[in-house]
Scaffold this motif. Structure first.
Motif, mmCIF file in Angstrom:
data_model
loop_
_atom_site.group_PDB
_atom_site.id
_atom_site.type_symbol
_atom_site.label_atom_id
_atom_site.label_comp_id
_atom_site.label_asym_id
_atom_site.label_seq_id
_atom_site.Cartn_x
_atom_site.Cartn_y
_atom_site.Cartn_z
ATOM 1 N N SER A 1 0.832 -1.209 0.000
ATOM 2 C CA SER A 1 0.000 0.000 0.000
ATOM 3 C C SER A 1 0.862 1.253 0.000
ATOM 4 O O SER A 1 0.531 2.252 -0.645
ATOM 5 N N GLU A 2 1.984 1.216 0.723
ATOM 6 C CA GLU A 2 2.880 2.368 0.756
ATOM 7 C C GLU A 2 3.522 2.600 -0.612
ATOM 8 O O GLU A 2 3.657 3.741 -1.072
ATOM 9 N N ILE A 3 3.923 1.516 -1.260
ATOM 10 C CA ILE A 3 4.502 1.640 -2.602
ATOM 11 C C ILE A 3 3.473 2.196 -3.572
ATOM 12 O O ILE A 3 3.779 3.058 -4.404
ATOM 13 N N ASP A 4 2.234 1.731 -3.448
ATOM 14 C CA ASP A 4 1.164 2.259 -4.304
ATOM 15 C C ASP A 4 0.981 3.758 -4.095
ATOM 16 O O ASP A 4 0.743 4.502 -5.052
ATOM 17 N N ASP A 5 1.113 4.218 -2.857
ATOM 18 C CA ASP A 5 0.983 5.654 -2.573
ATOM 19 C C ASP A 5 2.072 6.443 -3.297
ATOM 20 O O ASP A 5 1.811 7.508 -3.876
ATOM 21 N N TYR A 6 3.303 5.934 -3.269
ATOM 22 C CA TYR A 6 4.401 6.604 -3.970
ATOM 23 C C TYR A 6 4.130 6.675 -5.469
ATOM 24 O O TYR A 6 4.324 7.722 -6.115
ATOM 25 N N LEU A 7 3.689 5.559 -6.031
ATOM 26 C CA LEU A 7 3.468 5.513 -7.479
ATOM 27 C C LEU A 7 2.309 6.408 -7.901
ATOM 28 O O LEU A 7 2.378 7.073 -8.942
ATOM 29 N N GLN A 8 1.247 6.434 -7.101
ATOM 30 C CA GLN A 8 0.117 7.301 -7.417
ATOM 31 C C GLN A 8 0.526 8.768 -7.340
ATOM 32 O O GLN A 8 0.115 9.590 -8.157
ATOM 33 N N ARG A 9 1.352 9.082 -6.355
ATOM 34 C CA ARG A 9 1.848 10.444 -6.213
ATOM 35 C C ARG A 9 2.626 10.856 -7.461
ATOM 36 O O ARG A 9 2.461 11.968 -7.980
ATOM 37 N N LEU A 10 3.463 9.962 -7.949
ATOM 38 C CA LEU A 10 4.234 10.246 -9.161
ATOM 39 C C LEU A 10 3.319 10.456 -10.362
ATOM 40 O O LEU A 10 3.473 11.422 -11.123
ATOM 41 N N GLU A 11 2.359 9.573 -10.540
ATOM 42 C CA GLU A 11 1.493 9.642 -11.719
ATOM 43 C C GLU A 11 0.590 10.868 -11.683
ATOM 44 O O GLU A 11 0.234 11.426 -12.725
ATOM 45 N N GLN A 12 0.208 11.304 -10.490
ATOM 46 C CA GLN A 12 -0.654 12.485 -10.369
ATOM 47 C C GLN A 12 0.105 13.775 -10.634
ATOM 48 O O GLN A 12 -0.452 14.735 -11.172
ATOM 49 N N ARG A 13 1.384 13.804 -10.292
ATOM 50 C CA ARG A 13 2.150 15.040 -10.390
ATOM 51 C C ARG A 13 2.966 15.143 -11.675
ATOM 52 O O ARG A 13 3.368 16.238 -12.067
ATOM 53 N N SER A 14 3.226 14.037 -12.297
ATOM 54 C CA SER A 14 4.158 14.040 -13.427
ATOM 55 C C SER A 14 3.437 13.722 -14.724
ATOM 56 O O SER A 14 2.629 12.795 -14.789
ATOM 57 N N GLU A 15 3.751 14.498 -15.729
ATOM 58 C CA GLU A 15 3.298 14.163 -17.067
ATOM 59 C C GLU A 15 4.341 13.218 -17.672
ATOM 60 O O GLU A 15 5.503 13.578 -17.826
ATOM 61 N N MET A 16 3.911 11.998 -17.959
ATOM 62 C CA MET A 16 4.848 11.008 -18.448
ATOM 63 C C MET A 16 5.551 11.517 -19.699
ATOM 64 O O MET A 16 4.916 11.854 -20.694
ATOM 65 N N GLY A 17 6.870 11.607 -19.635
ATOM 66 C CA GLY A 17 7.639 12.181 -20.735
ATOM 67 C C GLY A 17 8.323 11.136 -21.595
ATOM 68 O O GLY A 17 7.711 10.130 -21.957
ATOM 69 N N ASP A 18 9.599 11.383 -21.877
ATOM 70 C CA ASP A 18 10.339 10.503 -22.783
ATOM 71 C C ASP A 18 10.907 9.281 -22.097
ATOM 72 O O ASP A 18 11.562 8.449 -22.732
ATOM 73 N N GLY A 19 10.720 9.168 -20.795
ATOM 74 C CA GLY A 19 11.227 8.018 -20.069
ATOM 75 C C GLY A 19 12.655 8.240 -19.573
ATOM 76 O O GLY A 19 13.240 9.306 -19.737
ATOM 77 N N ILE A 20 13.215 7.190 -18.967
ATOM 78 C CA ILE A 20 14.558 7.225 -18.391
ATOM 79 C C ILE A 20 15.468 6.341 -19.233
ATOM 80 O O ILE A 20 15.161 5.167 -19.466
ATOM 81 N N THR A 21 16.590 6.886 -19.677
ATOM 82 C CA THR A 21 17.542 6.120 -20.486
ATOM 83 C C THR A 21 18.512 5.360 -19.586
ATOM 84 O O THR A 21 18.627 5.645 -18.385
ATOM 85 N N PHE A 22 19.237 4.408 -20.169
ATOM 86 C CA PHE A 22 20.210 3.657 -19.384
ATOM 87 C C PHE A 22 21.330 4.550 -18.844
ATOM 88 O O PHE A 22 21.714 4.397 -17.673
ATOM 89 N N PRO A 23 21.895 5.477 -19.628
ATOM 90 C CA PRO A 23 22.918 6.360 -19.049
ATOM 91 C C PRO A 23 22.406 7.147 -17.844
ATOM 92 O O PRO A 23 23.140 7.352 -16.873
ATOM 93 N N GLN A 24 21.146 7.607 -17.884
ATOM 94 C CA GLN A 24 20.574 8.309 -16.744
ATOM 95 C C GLN A 24 20.443 7.362 -15.541
ATOM 96 O O GLN A 24 20.749 7.744 -14.405
ATOM 97 N N PHE A 25 20.003 6.147 -15.807
ATOM 98 C CA PHE A 25 19.858 5.130 -14.762
ATOM 99 C C PHE A 25 21.212 4.795 -14.142
ATOM 100 O O PHE A 25 21.345 4.660 -12.919
ATOM 101 N N LEU A 26 22.244 4.701 -14.982
ATOM 102 C CA LEU A 26 23.597 4.408 -14.517
ATOM 103 C C LEU A 26 24.134 5.546 -13.655
ATOM 104 O O LEU A 26 24.748 5.309 -12.596
#
Length: 402
Positions: A275-300
Motif C-alpha cells: 500500500s505504501e509503494i502504491d501511494d508513492y506511485l500514485q503520487r508520481l502519476e498524479q504530479r508528473s506528465e509522463m515524458g520521454d522516459g529514463i535512459t540507461f545512461p541516466q539510470f547508470l
C-alpha cells in the motif's frame, strides 16, 4: 563519512598485521575471503517468505527449501540464506554459484527451477578455468559470457556484492594500502588479504578452490600481478553489467523505461509494504506528465550517485540543520559535491515527484535517504521479516493484499 573512516582503519590495521606476520616468517595462507555485504533474505514466516521480482515488483509467498534452511542454520543463518538458495553447484563438498546464479540472485526473487545441486568434477572444473579470459579482456559482459561455466564461492559472493554497494574509492584505498612497494600492483596473496579484511574472515585457512574470479584476475597459478587500473575497470564493469541486466529486464529491449518503472526499481528493495509503494506511485502519476522516459545512461548515473549516498547525506544534512528546505537546486548542488557532476534535471524532477510528500516542491529528506539506503544495498541489509506468529500474520496480510 564515519563508515568510510572505519573501513580505512580496518584496512590499515590488517595491513600492519599482515606485514608483521610476514617478517616473523609466518607464511600461512589466507582464506579466499570475499566481501562483507550481508545479504538479508526476506524473513521466514512458518515456511513462507515475501520476495520481490525485478521485472514485475510483485511479492511472492513460497516455501523455503528444507535443505537450504538447514544449511543456513548450520553455517551462518540468514547471511548465507540467499547464497544457498541460488547456489546450483557443489564442488569438493562445498556449495558454489555459477556466474548465472550470481546474476540472478541480484535480479530475481527465486532461482531457476532445479532439483538439488549439480556436482562438478575435476574435469569439468578444469574446463571452466581454461575458459576464463585474463583481466586485460574484462568487459561488462564477463559474467554473462561465462554464464554456467564457472564457480563463485560464498566469500566471493559477499565480496562482489560489496563492490556493488560501497564507494569505489574505498576499495582503491584498500588496494593502495596493500601495495607495499608503491609499484601500483598487488599479488594474489595481497588481494586475498584485502578480501579477508572486507569479509572479516580469519587468517590461516585455505580457499576452497581456485575459482574463476582468481584465475581472471591473477592467472591459473597466480602468476600475474593486478594493477589498480585493471581492478578499477573490473569494478566499473561489474556495476554496469548488473545494472544493464536490471534495466533491460524492465525495458524489454527498448532504449528507455517509463518514469513509473524507474520508481518501481527504486522502491522494490525497500521495507515498504504494497500500500505504501502504491501511494508513492500514485503520487508520481498524479504530479508528473509522463515524458520521454529514463535512459540507461541516466539510470547508470543515478546508481553511481547512490554509491556515494553517505557523502550526499552529509551535504544535504547541512541544509536541514540550517533550517533550509531541500529544493531541486540544493539537491543538485549536493549531488555534484559527492560525485562531481549533476544528474539529468528530468531525473531529479521524477525523484522529487516521488519523495515530495507535501507537494511543496521540497524533498522529504529522511524518507528519501531511508528508501535509497535500501535501494543502494539492494535489500541486502534490510531488516528480516518477522517470524513465528507475527511472521504468519505478516505473510497472510501480504498474500491478501495481492
Amino acid at each position: 563519512m564515519r563508515r568510510s573512516f572505519h573501513f580505512v582503519r580496518a584496512i590499515r590495521g590488517a595491513a600492519r598485521r599482515s606485514f608483521a606476520s610476514q617478517t616473523r616468517g609466518n607464511r600461512s595462507k589466507i582464506l579466499l575471503g570475499v566481501g562483507a555485504g550481508s545479504l538479508a533474505a526476506a524473513g521466514l514466516a512458518i515456511g513462507c517468505n515475501r520476495r520481490w521480482t525485478t521485472a514485475s515488483c510483485l511479492p511472492r509467498v513460497y516455501a523455503d527449501s528444507p535443505d537450504s534452511e538447514k544449511e543456513a542454520k548450520v553455517s551462518g543463518g540468514s547471511r548465507r540464506r540467499r547464497f544457498l538458495q541460488f547456489a546450483s553447484c557443489q564442488y569438493n563438498g562445498e556449495p558454489y554459484m555459477t556466474p548465472q546464479d550470481f546474476l540472478e540472485s541480484l535480479s530475481f526473487s527465486e532461482p531457476t527451477a532445479r532439483i538439488g545441486r549439480r556436482k562438478v568434477d575435476e574435469k569439468e572444473m578444469d574446463r571452466y578455468l581454461r575458459k576464463v579470459p585474463p583481466v586485460s579482456k574484462n568487459s561488462r559482459t564477463f559474467f554473462r559470457d561465462l554464464w554456467k561455466d564457472g564457480l563463485v564461492s560464498y566469500p566471493e559472493y559477499l565480496f562482489l556484492t560489496t563492490l556493488l554497494t560501497k564507494p569505489k574509492r574505498q576499495f582503491e584505498i584498500a588496494f593502495l594500502m596493500f601495495d607495499r612497494d608503491g609499484s601500483g600492483t598487488i599479488e594474489r596473496k595481497e588481494f586475498l588479504a584485502i578480501e579477508r579484511v572486507v569479509s572479516k574472515q580469519q587468517e590461516g585457512k585455505e580457499p576452497f578452490c581456485t575459482t574463476s574470479l582468481l584465475v581472471h584476475l591473477f592467472g591459473r597459478n597466480g602468476e600475474r600481478l593486478l594493477n589498480l587500473e585493471s581492478f578499477s575497470r573490473f569494478m566499473d564493469n561489474l556495476q554496469e553489467e548488473v545494472l544493464d541486466i536490471e534495466f533491460h529486464e524492465v525495458s524489454r529491449g527498448l532504449p528507455v523505461i517509463s518514469e513509473t518503472a524507474f520508481a518501481h526499481l527504486l522502491l522494490h528493495d525497500s521495507n515498504l509494504d504494497h500500500s505504501e509503494i502504491d501511494d508513492y506511485l500514485q503520487r508520481l502519476e498524479q504530479r508528473s506528465e509522463m515524458g520521454d522516459g529514463i535512459t540507461f545512461p541516466q539510470f547508470l548515473d543515478f546508481a553511481q550517485f547512490l554509491n556515494e549516498l553517505e557523502d550526499f547525506a552529509v551535504a544535504v544534512r547541512m541544509f536541514t540543520l540550517a533550517g533550509q528546505p531541500v529544493t531541486q537546486d540544493e539537491f543538485q548542488r549536493a549531488v555534484k559535491s559527492s560525485i562531481g557532476k549533476r544528474l539529468d534535471p528530468k531525473l531529479v524532477q521524477v525523484v522529487f515527484h516521488i519523495f515530495d510528500v507535501d507537494g511543496d516542491g521540497k524533498l522529504s529528506y529522511a524518507e528519501f535517504i531511508n528508501v535509497m539506503k535500501d535501494r543502494k544495498n539492494r535489500g541486502f541489509k534490510s531488516r528480516d521479516a518477522p517470524k513465528g506468529w507475527e511472521g504468519f500474520k505478516h505473510c497472510m496480510r501480504q498474500k491478501m493484499m495481492k
